[in-house]
Design a protein around this motif. Sequence first.
Motif, mmCIF file in Angstrom:
data_model
loop_
_atom_site.group_PDB
_atom_site.id
_atom_site.type_symbol
_atom_site.label_atom_id
_atom_site.label_comp_id
_atom_site.label_asym_id
_atom_site.label_seq_id
_atom_site.Cartn_x
_atom_site.Cartn_y
_atom_site.Cartn_z
ATOM 1 N N GLY A 1 66.130 -8.087 98.364
ATOM 2 C CA GLY A 1 65.721 -7.249 99.470
ATOM 3 C C GLY A 1 66.834 -6.423 100.084
ATOM 4 N N LEU A 2 67.968 -6.317 99.397
ATOM 5 C CA LEU A 2 69.058 -5.486 99.907
ATOM 6 C C LEU A 2 69.280 -4.228 99.073
ATOM 7 C CD1 LEU A 2 71.938 -7.841 101.118
ATOM 8 C CD2 LEU A 2 70.441 -6.394 102.476
ATOM 9 N N GLY A 3 68.845 -4.248 97.823
ATOM 10 C CA GLY A 3 69.126 -3.143 96.914
ATOM 11 C C GLY A 3 68.681 -1.789 97.440
ATOM 12 N N LEU A 4 67.431 -1.676 97.854
ATOM 13 C CA LEU A 4 66.913 -0.388 98.315
ATOM 14 C C LEU A 4 67.467 -0.009 99.689
ATOM 15 C CD1 LEU A 4 63.211 -0.520 97.079
ATOM 16 C CD2 LEU A 4 65.091 0.868 96.171
ATOM 17 N N ALA A 5 67.766 -1.009 100.514
ATOM 18 C CA ALA A 5 68.390 -0.717 101.812
ATOM 19 C C ALA A 5 69.766 -0.096 101.596
ATOM 20 C CB ALA A 5 68.501 -1.998 102.638
ATOM 21 N N ILE A 6 70.503 -0.619 100.630
ATOM 22 C CA ILE A 6 71.814 -0.069 100.290
ATOM 23 C C ILE A 6 71.658 1.345 99.723
ATOM 24 C CG2 ILE A 6 73.768 -0.289 98.694
ATOM 25 C CD1 ILE A 6 73.459 -3.347 98.999
ATOM 26 N N CYS A 7 70.669 1.529 98.842
ATOM 27 C CA CYS A 7 70.415 2.848 98.257
ATOM 28 C C CYS A 7 70.143 3.887 99.347
ATOM 29 C CB CYS A 7 69.223 2.788 97.304
ATOM 30 S SG CYS A 7 69.541 1.888 95.771
ATOM 31 N N LYS A 8 69.364 3.512 100.341
ATOM 32 C CA LYS A 8 69.027 4.432 101.438
ATOM 33 C C LYS A 8 70.293 4.875 102.160
ATOM 34 C CE LYS A 8 65.940 6.154 104.465
ATOM 35 N NZ LYS A 8 64.826 7.068 104.122
ATOM 36 N N GLN A 9 71.161 3.919 102.466
ATOM 37 C CA GLN A 9 72.384 4.248 103.187
ATOM 38 C C GLN A 9 73.304 5.148 102.351
ATOM 39 O OE1 GLN A 9 75.202 1.109 103.956
ATOM 40 N NE2 GLN A 9 75.579 1.891 106.015
ATOM 41 N N ILE A 10 73.406 4.836 101.067
ATOM 42 C CA ILE A 10 74.253 5.641 100.182
ATOM 43 C C ILE A 10 73.736 7.074 100.113
ATOM 44 C CG2 ILE A 10 74.928 6.008 97.769
ATOM 45 C CD1 ILE A 10 75.071 2.951 97.478
ATOM 46 N N MET A 11 72.426 7.245 99.985
ATOM 47 C CA MET A 11 71.869 8.600 99.876
ATOM 48 C C MET A 11 72.088 9.402 101.160
ATOM 49 S SD MET A 11 70.920 9.136 96.867
ATOM 50 C CE MET A 11 70.278 10.763 97.253
ATOM 51 N N ILE A 12 71.970 8.766 102.302
ATOM 52 C CA ILE A 12 72.212 9.464 103.564
ATOM 53 C C ILE A 12 73.672 9.896 103.643
ATOM 54 C CG2 ILE A 12 72.342 9.160 106.072
ATOM 55 C CD1 ILE A 12 69.848 7.349 105.825
ATOM 56 N N LYS A 13 74.580 9.012 103.240
ATOM 57 C CA LYS A 13 76.009 9.348 103.270
ATOM 58 C C LYS A 13 76.312 10.485 102.295
ATOM 59 C CE LYS A 13 80.600 7.272 103.233
ATOM 60 N NZ LYS A 13 80.897 7.660 104.615
ATOM 61 N N ASN A 14 75.521 10.623 101.238
ATOM 62 C CA ASN A 14 75.729 11.673 100.237
ATOM 63 C C ASN A 14 74.824 12.883 100.481
ATOM 64 O OD1 ASN A 14 77.551 10.843 97.599
ATOM 65 N ND2 ASN A 14 76.838 9.073 98.762
ATOM 66 N N ASN A 15 74.489 13.109 101.748
ATOM 67 C CA ASN A 15 73.723 14.283 102.146
ATOM 68 C C ASN A 15 72.394 14.386 101.390
ATOM 69 O OD1 ASN A 15 73.324 16.653 103.654
ATOM 70 N ND2 ASN A 15 74.042 17.944 101.978
ATOM 71 N N GLY A 16 71.706 13.267 101.323
ATOM 72 C CA GLY A 16 70.431 13.250 100.612
ATOM 73 C C GLY A 16 69.477 12.245 101.210
ATOM 74 N N ASN A 17 68.458 11.902 100.444
ATOM 75 C CA ASN A 17 67.473 10.932 100.911
ATOM 76 C C ASN A 17 66.791 10.293 99.709
ATOM 77 O OD1 ASN A 17 65.939 9.408 102.639
ATOM 78 N ND2 ASN A 17 65.101 11.144 103.767
ATOM 79 N N ILE A 18 66.020 9.261 99.977
ATOM 80 C CA ILE A 18 65.281 8.561 98.921
ATOM 81 C C ILE A 18 63.899 8.220 99.448
ATOM 82 C CG2 ILE A 18 66.326 6.361 99.659
ATOM 83 C CD1 ILE A 18 66.061 5.392 96.755
ATOM 84 N N ASN A 19 62.882 8.425 98.623
ATOM 85 C CA ASN A 19 61.530 8.025 98.983
ATOM 86 C C ASN A 19 60.760 7.675 97.718
ATOM 87 O OD1 ASN A 19 60.771 10.562 97.889
ATOM 88 N ND2 ASN A 19 60.965 11.532 99.907
ATOM 89 N N PHE A 20 59.489 7.345 97.868
ATOM 90 C CA PHE A 20 58.709 6.928 96.698
ATOM 91 C C PHE A 20 57.232 7.187 96.912
ATOM 92 C CE2 PHE A 20 58.442 3.320 99.502
ATOM 93 C CZ PHE A 20 57.172 2.802 99.301
ATOM 94 N N ILE A 21 56.515 7.204 95.796
ATOM 95 C CA ILE A 21 55.048 7.241 95.773
ATOM 96 C C ILE A 21 54.604 6.167 94.792
ATOM 97 C CG2 ILE A 21 53.004 8.568 95.126
ATOM 98 C CD1 ILE A 21 54.486 11.102 95.910
ATOM 99 N N SER A 22 53.609 5.386 95.172
ATOM 100 C CA SER A 22 53.144 4.316 94.294
ATOM 101 C C SER A 22 51.627 4.217 94.312
ATOM 102 C CB SER A 22 53.753 2.971 94.728
ATOM 103 O OG SER A 22 53.401 1.937 93.826
ATOM 104 N N ASN A 23 51.041 4.143 93.110
ATOM 105 C CA ASN A 23 49.601 3.912 92.989
ATOM 106 C C ASN A 23 49.350 3.076 91.739
ATOM 107 O OD1 ASN A 23 49.565 5.777 90.726
ATOM 108 N ND2 ASN A 23 49.587 7.440 92.244
#
Length: 231
Positions: free
Chosen positions: A194-216
Amino acid sequence: MNELHESRLTLIGKMAASMAHEIRNPLTTIVGFVKLIRNQLPSVDPIKLKEYLDIIDREYINIQMQITGFLGFSKKNVMEEPFVAITSSALITAVLEMATPRLINENIHFINQVAEESELLIQKVAIQQVMSNLLNNSIDALAEKEEDKRLKVEGYYEGDQYVISVSNNGPEIPEAIRSSLFQPFVSGKRDGTGLGLAICKQIMIKNNGNINFISNAEQTTFYIKFNLNTK
């Protein structure tokens, strides 16, 4: 006061367990291949030796990426990796090389479809960590399917952003955790930290970006987006 102390100890314990979980597998791989090399010296085939050493190198980089992510999550100021210019295709290729053995072993049909290329100014190791996490999560999800396993990586422009997407046709992400998926200690996997995606979010913000998803039911896609126009 005691409750606050207990809460902090619990958080520290969870993070320690998460870090141990994330780096245990690459360390096990490294130890295994070092034993193979020792057992086969001096008769080891030079080609095989190079393959073994390449795997060790990849797993060492994987550990570096995991540690970088944890340090960045625990204390923002620690994440001071320099920003470098790298093409999107070079970034994707470097990460795919590490994931290829798992893709082959899991019999996954993989498509690398970078329709458009961009030069990105990023923290290379940290962003590799993000992509590696998304690829491994997709492979884990596809492990629940017996056949017709499909994974696709795409790269393309979307306005003033460059997007890299990672898609798989595994089970959809449960509705109950979707709104909190990027929060610490939230995971859809039985053995997830439960930490992997939280870390990814922080890294993307620091790199002037973002992360999201769509799931069905048909497909789950994660998007990492880099803002190109920063002026």
